[in-house]
Scaffold this motif. Structure first.
Motif, mmCIF file in Angstrom:
data_model
loop_
_atom_site.group_PDB
_atom_site.id
_atom_site.type_symbol
_atom_site.label_atom_id
_atom_site.label_comp_id
_atom_site.label_asym_id
_atom_site.label_seq_id
_atom_site.Cartn_x
_atom_site.Cartn_y
_atom_site.Cartn_z
ATOM 1 N N VAL A 261 0.910 -0.907 -0.015
ATOM 2 C CA VAL A 261 -0.495 0.006 -0.011
ATOM 3 C C VAL A 261 0.621 0.836 -0.176
ATOM 4 C CG1 VAL A 261 -1.236 0.806 1.565
ATOM 5 C CG2 VAL A 261 -1.943 -1.587 0.911
ATOM 6 N N HIS A 262 2.246 0.445 0.429
ATOM 7 C CA HIS A 262 3.470 2.158 0.592
ATOM 8 C C HIS A 262 3.371 2.392 -0.142
ATOM 9 C CE1 HIS A 262 5.657 5.482 2.169
ATOM 10 N NE2 HIS A 262 6.779 4.176 2.055
ATOM 11 N N LEU A 263 4.187 1.239 -1.186
ATOM 12 C CA LEU A 263 5.152 1.837 -2.383
ATOM 13 C C LEU A 263 3.994 2.475 -3.926
ATOM 14 C CD1 LEU A 263 7.162 -1.127 -2.030
ATOM 15 C CD2 LEU A 263 7.728 0.851 -2.200
ATOM 16 N N GLY B 142 3.616 5.774 -5.308
ATOM 17 C CA GLY B 142 4.401 5.454 -6.915
ATOM 18 C C GLY B 142 4.993 4.741 -6.889
ATOM 19 N N ARG B 143 5.941 3.771 -6.420
ATOM 20 C CA ARG B 143 6.899 3.011 -6.232
ATOM 21 C C ARG B 143 6.928 1.276 -6.658
ATOM 22 N NH1 ARG B 143 10.751 3.827 -2.231
ATOM 23 N NH2 ARG B 143 8.710 5.167 -1.010
ATOM 24 N N HIS B 144 5.932 0.602 -6.735
ATOM 25 C CA HIS B 144 5.802 -0.623 -6.532
ATOM 26 C C HIS B 144 6.391 -0.807 -8.308
ATOM 27 C CE1 HIS B 144 4.381 -4.309 -6.238
ATOM 28 N NE2 HIS B 144 3.893 -3.357 -4.020
ATOM 29 N N GLN B 145 6.987 -1.129 -8.084
ATOM 30 C CA GLN B 145 8.320 -1.722 -9.406
ATOM 31 C C GLN B 145 8.049 -3.304 -9.659
ATOM 32 O OE1 GLN B 145 12.037 -0.915 -8.769
ATOM 33 N NE2 GLN B 145 12.042 1.158 -9.259
ATOM 34 N N ARG C 113 0.826 12.399 -12.624
ATOM 35 C CA ARG C 113 0.513 11.173 -11.429
ATOM 36 C C ARG C 113 1.744 10.441 -11.271
ATOM 37 N NH1 ARG C 113 -5.425 10.950 -10.889
ATOM 38 N NH2 ARG C 113 -4.528 10.669 -8.626
ATOM 39 N N VAL C 114 2.343 9.785 -9.959
ATOM 40 C CA VAL C 114 2.891 9.214 -10.012
ATOM 41 C C VAL C 114 2.432 7.512 -9.938
ATOM 42 C CG1 VAL C 114 4.319 10.472 -7.919
ATOM 43 C CG2 VAL C 114 2.517 9.335 -7.408
ATOM 44 N N GLU C 115 1.190 7.579 -9.500
ATOM 45 C CA GLU C 115 0.490 6.226 -9.850
ATOM 46 C C GLU C 115 0.680 5.659 -11.322
ATOM 47 O OE1 GLU C 115 -1.655 8.198 -6.843
ATOM 48 O OE2 GLU C 115 -1.305 8.684 -8.916
ATOM 49 N N VAL C 116 0.700 6.898 -12.289
ATOM 50 C CA VAL C 116 0.220 6.507 -13.448
ATOM 51 C C VAL C 116 1.429 6.060 -14.196
ATOM 52 C CG1 VAL C 116 -0.008 7.277 -16.526
ATOM 53 C CG2 VAL C 116 -1.448 7.956 -13.741
ATOM 54 N N ARG C 117 2.230 6.864 -13.793
ATOM 55 C CA ARG C 117 4.167 6.148 -14.157
ATOM 56 C C ARG C 117 4.452 5.176 -13.354
ATOM 57 N NH1 ARG C 117 5.413 11.623 -12.063
ATOM 58 N NH2 ARG C 117 7.066 10.622 -10.736
ATOM 59 N N ASN C 118 3.906 5.023 -12.484
ATOM 60 C CA ASN C 118 4.649 3.349 -11.549
ATOM 61 C C ASN C 118 3.291 2.568 -12.510
ATOM 62 O OD1 ASN C 118 3.495 2.073 -8.364
ATOM 63 N ND2 ASN C 118 5.231 1.239 -9.967
ATOM 64 N N LEU D 38 10.667 8.952 -18.937
ATOM 65 C CA LEU D 38 11.894 8.552 -19.565
ATOM 66 C C LEU D 38 13.011 8.122 -18.730
ATOM 67 C CD1 LEU D 38 10.453 9.963 -22.540
ATOM 68 C CD2 LEU D 38 10.440 7.674 -22.044
ATOM 69 N N ARG D 39 13.039 9.272 -17.810
ATOM 70 C CA ARG D 39 14.710 9.292 -17.170
ATOM 71 C C ARG D 39 14.499 8.263 -16.064
ATOM 72 N NH1 ARG D 39 15.666 15.251 -17.351
ATOM 73 N NH2 ARG D 39 17.239 15.291 -18.967
ATOM 74 N N GLU D 40 13.441 8.402 -15.521
ATOM 75 C CA GLU D 40 12.885 7.117 -14.153
ATOM 76 C C GLU D 40 13.243 5.778 -14.896
ATOM 77 O OE1 GLU D 40 9.681 6.287 -10.960
ATOM 78 O OE2 GLU D 40 9.945 7.949 -12.221
ATOM 79 N N LEU D 41 12.360 5.669 -16.456
ATOM 80 C CA LEU D 41 11.914 4.556 -16.783
ATOM 81 C C LEU D 41 13.269 3.515 -17.495
ATOM 82 C CD1 LEU D 41 10.356 2.077 -18.312
ATOM 83 C CD2 LEU D 41 10.111 3.730 -20.182
ATOM 84 N N SER D 42 14.539 4.104 -17.927
ATOM 85 C CA SER D 42 15.690 4.106 -18.162
ATOM 86 C C SER D 42 16.257 3.842 -16.528
ATOM 87 C CB SER D 42 16.520 5.057 -18.900
ATOM 88 O OG SER D 42 16.887 6.312 -18.129
ATOM 89 N N GLU D 43 16.188 4.757 -15.893
ATOM 90 C CA GLU D 43 17.597 4.258 -14.555
ATOM 91 C C GLU D 43 16.769 2.558 -13.799
ATOM 92 O OE1 GLU D 43 18.802 8.223 -12.958
ATOM 93 O OE2 GLU D 43 17.485 7.925 -12.182
ATOM 94 N N VAL D 44 15.328 3.076 -14.509
ATOM 95 C CA VAL D 44 14.906 1.703 -12.966
ATOM 96 C C VAL D 44 15.323 0.484 -13.468
ATOM 97 C CG1 VAL D 44 12.606 0.001 -12.418
ATOM 98 C CG2 VAL D 44 13.175 2.821 -12.426
ATOM 99 N N ILE D 45 15.203 0.345 -15.238
ATOM 100 C CA ILE D 45 15.358 -1.209 -15.920
ATOM 101 C C ILE D 45 16.836 -0.974 -16.587
ATOM 102 C CG2 ILE D 45 15.731 -1.608 -18.777
ATOM 103 C CD1 ILE D 45 13.494 -0.293 -19.201
ATOM 104 N N GLU D 46 18.149 -0.299 -15.589
ATOM 105 C CA GLU D 46 19.147 -0.650 -16.024
ATOM 106 C C GLU D 46 19.437 -0.870 -14.674
ATOM 107 O OE1 GLU D 46 23.425 1.948 -16.466
ATOM 108 O OE2 GLU D 46 21.361 3.286 -15.849
#
Length: 717
Positions: A102-104, A108-111, A371-376, A431-439
């Motif tokens: 729930v917290h993540l 917006g950080r639940h990967q 929205r952090v939830e949409v990015r998540n 897009l930057r967050e996406l690339s860093e998470v995937i890396e």
């Protein structure tokens, strides 16, 4: 047992109550455990405990029953006018999502959102069933509906986890394969169209629009591709495929994932390509969008088979040494009522302002990446395909439309960013967050950008101020070179720079040279159809152009059918015209592409320094009158270079002098005019001798015969 406020009962039976657990399930009343259940249409309900069975009292004629039982597990036996069902009570189970989940989700950080939200078979308190969870923070009530409850939203309303705006429910004894949707009431109490699950792992075959409970608990990611990782210095030759139209079965039958793999994998492997890139396989309601208007960001298209069949296709590709790239669309989504549009009655996934939230070109809605939830949600989708399906790369569609707020908009039709500029700062951050998470989470997996502007740093690491992509489609190179090839050769001299301009910026990004599906649709015709002249010249032009493409700096991508010169424009509802391979001019082009792939992979000079200016040197770039180009490709270290020469006129040129870095014998290892490719067999007899006469800044030179409309490749014998 009837100690309920009448308004609460009325709200429940009318499907308006937002907290069903406050009424239903077990409650301690005056020291006694009382169970209530709402079963509209049932003739009787019996409360089954370990040592007793007691018929429940009908306390409201709409179907609200109540009964007393001892503390402990119980089951409900429901008599549907002669048909009896028995299962545990969904409202006897506590909250299932953990506090960390729930917290993540809230942050917006639940990967691993694909494992958290959606429908997941699991065992809770020794009871098998399915846990459902969906984000809908502004809904008054959300229910799971399906055949198991007669699509009645009053039967299975969900519990709201207020902190994250997520609704959840465990339905005991439900099994994988069940079709479901969500029924929502908006904040004003209006009933919305039934919604497919945004995080469903499986979707019904279109035109049906339901979600399907997949057996996620037993899902095993495919075996990884051996040797995957940074491909900057490796050969990358991509075969782009639309799964439904590559090949059809008898009676125009669409092949499922398994049968498609039986035929596609050995073909692509035999042609020498390194990767298969699929147009979006994500569930989409309209086949004419080719998948570029997806709704199921976590589910493969249902009409080609269940998810495990697609996963098996990926594994079979890996076993054959082929990488798998998926086109992925985080820019926009369709307006279908059963999808994400105004999901909980508000602009949840999209922007509320149409100047930000409506894409005029495609009549679609634009994700609100602020929205952090949409990015998540979107980052979770990307990780889902990379981790759970084991794909090797995502090609991100329509990046240019994400980067600029005024993309395809006139003055007054767009909203500036907080600094008054046109850049979409939220998309850039995403897009930057996406690339860093995937890396970080998926080392060795790649991101490829379809990006058509001069936005700087697309393939620079996010930590260095870039967007973090591994490769970028070179749309400028594609547009310029195809425009040159469409000219009659007599006029090409006037646009000579179209073939050289790409080298001005060729190493500013890590590029991929794409001849994609976009070049053979919407009235653009076919690749051979773009070429001028009679039939012989059109095929010679095509062969020369493909030779030019395969020897230029940059990774390669070719759309299906182009490798054998399909003559008609691609139609997503028809199979490719494989019968053309019975004709020598078409089979010759196919054989040539196979040989180009073989050379490209075998010669480090043709791929190892694709992204390094040290790997390329012009020899002849200014002979516009003769439409001749020549260049050297270098490999790492002190290896001998490869010489490439193109003649883009239908005139044979004898004794054409070209400077080379060393004297001696240069072997002609490729000639697009070879008879086996459908050419006239004009050439140099397999080799040419360079003597010590200086030319083009080199101490040696070679006199060549240049075939008409042809590309030649030489290396040192």
């Amino acid at each position: 047992m009837t100690d309920l406020h009448p308004d609460a009962v009325l709200s429940l039976i009318e499907g308006r109550h937002g907290d069903p657990f406050s009424i239903l399930g077990p409650h301690l009343i005056h020291g006694q455990q009382v169970v209530r259940t709402f079963m509209p249409g049932a003739s009787a309900v019996t409360l089954m405990s370990a040592d007793a069975a007691a018929r429940m009292e009908l306390i409201h004629p709409a179907g609200l029953f109540a009964g007393a039982t001892g503390v402990g597990p119980y089951r409900l036996r429901v008599d549907w006018n002669g048909t009896v069902e028995e299962a545990e009570d969904p409202y006897s189970f506590g909250a299932l999502l953990g506090e960390l989940d729930v917290h993540l989700l809230r942050e917006g950080r639940h990967q691993d959102i694909g494992r958290c939200l959606g429908a997941h078979p699991m065992v809770v308190e020794n009871v098998p069933g399915v846990r459902f969870a969906v984000w809908a923070p502004n809904a008054r009530r959300v229910s799971v509906v399906g055949d198991y409850n007669a699509w009645d939203g009053r039967r299975h309303p969900m519990r709201l986890r207020h902190d994250a705006g997520v609704w959840e429910l465990f339905i005991p004894r439900l099994r994988p394969g069940a079709v479901y949707k969500y029924e929502l009431l908006d904040a004003q109490g209006h009933l919305l169209p039934m919604k497919a699950d945004p995080v469903a792992w499986q979707a019904e075959p279109s035109p049906a629009t339901g979600s399907v409970v997949a057996d996620t608990a037993r899902f095993v990611p495919p075996r990884a591709l051996a040797g995957s990782g940074d491909l900057t210095n490796h050969p990358v030759a991509v075969y782009e495929v639309h799964a439904r139209s590559w090949l059809r079965g008898d009676d125009d039958r669409v092949l499922g994932w398994e049968e498609l793999g039986d035929k596609l994998i050995p073909y692509v492997k035999g042609m020498g390509f390194t990767h298969i890139e699929f147009l979006p396989v994500m569930a989409h309601p309209f086949g004419g969008s080719w998948g570029y208007q997806p709704l199921g960001q976590f589910a493969p298209q249902g009409s080609l088979g269940p998810p495990e069949h697609f996963a098996r296709l990926v594994e079979r590709c890996h076993d054959a040494g082929l990488g798998v790239i998926l086109d992925w669309v985080p820019a926009h989504f369709p307006t279908d009522a059963h999808g994400l549009a105004r999901f909980d009655g508000t602009a949840l996934y999209e922007h509320a302002d149409p100047r930000e939230g409506f894409h005029q070109d495609w009549n679609t809605l634009i994700y609100n990446l602020g929205r952090v939830e949409v990015r998540n949600f979107l980052i979770g989708s990307a990780l889902h395909w990379l981790e759970h399906y084991g794909v090797d790369a995502l090609r991100v569609d329509a990046v240019a439309s994400m980067l600029y707020r005024d993309y395809s908009r006139s003055h007054g039709e767009w909203v500036p960013n907080i600094h008054g500029g046109r850049e979409n700062l939220e998309s850039i951050a995403f897009l930057r967050e996406l690339s860093e998470v995937i890396e970080a989470r998926c080392p060795g997996k790649l991101l490829i950008a379809e990006e058509s502007t001069a936005f700087p740093g697309v393939t620079r690491k996010a930590r260095d101020g870039g967007l973090g992509f591994d490769f970028k489609w070179n749309m400028g190179w594609m547009n310029d070179t195809l425009r040159y090839m469409e000219h009659d050769p007599v006029y090409r001299r006037w646009d000579h720079g179209l073939m050289t301009f790409g080298l001005v910026y060729a190493f500013s990004e890590k590029f991929m040279l794409p001849i994609s599906h976009d070049e053979v649709v919407h009235g653009k015709g076919s690749l051979p159809g773009k070429m001028p002249g009679d039939e012989w010249q059109r095929f010679a032009n095509l062969r020369a152009y493909l030779g030019f493409m395969w020897t230029q700096p940059g990774k390669k991508l070719l759309f299906m059918g182009c490798e054998f010169a399909q003559l008609r424009e691609w139609n997503h509802d028809r199979s490719l015209d494989w019968h053309l391979l019975d004709e020598p001019r078409h089979s010759g082009v196919q054989r040539m592409v196979r040989d180009l792939n073989r050379l490209y992979r075998a010669k480090p000079a043709l791929h190892a320094l694709d992204c390094d200016p040290a790997g390329f040197r012009w020899v002849v770039m200014d002979d516009a009158d003769n439409s001749v180009f020549a260049w050297l490709r270098y490999g790492p270290g002190q290896s001998e270079p490869v010489l490439v020469v193109c003649n883009f006129t239908p005139v044979v040129r004898h004794g054409y002098k070209i400077g080379v870095p060393s004297g001696g014998t240069w072997q002609e290892i490729f000639n697009s005019d070879a008879g086996i490719y459908g050419g006239a067999n004009v050439g140099n007899g397999g080799f040419a001798y360079a003597d010590a006469r200086p030319s083009h800044g080199f101490n040696a030179s070679v006199a060549l015969t240049l075939p008409p409309l042809a590309t030649l490749i030489f290396d040192r014998a």
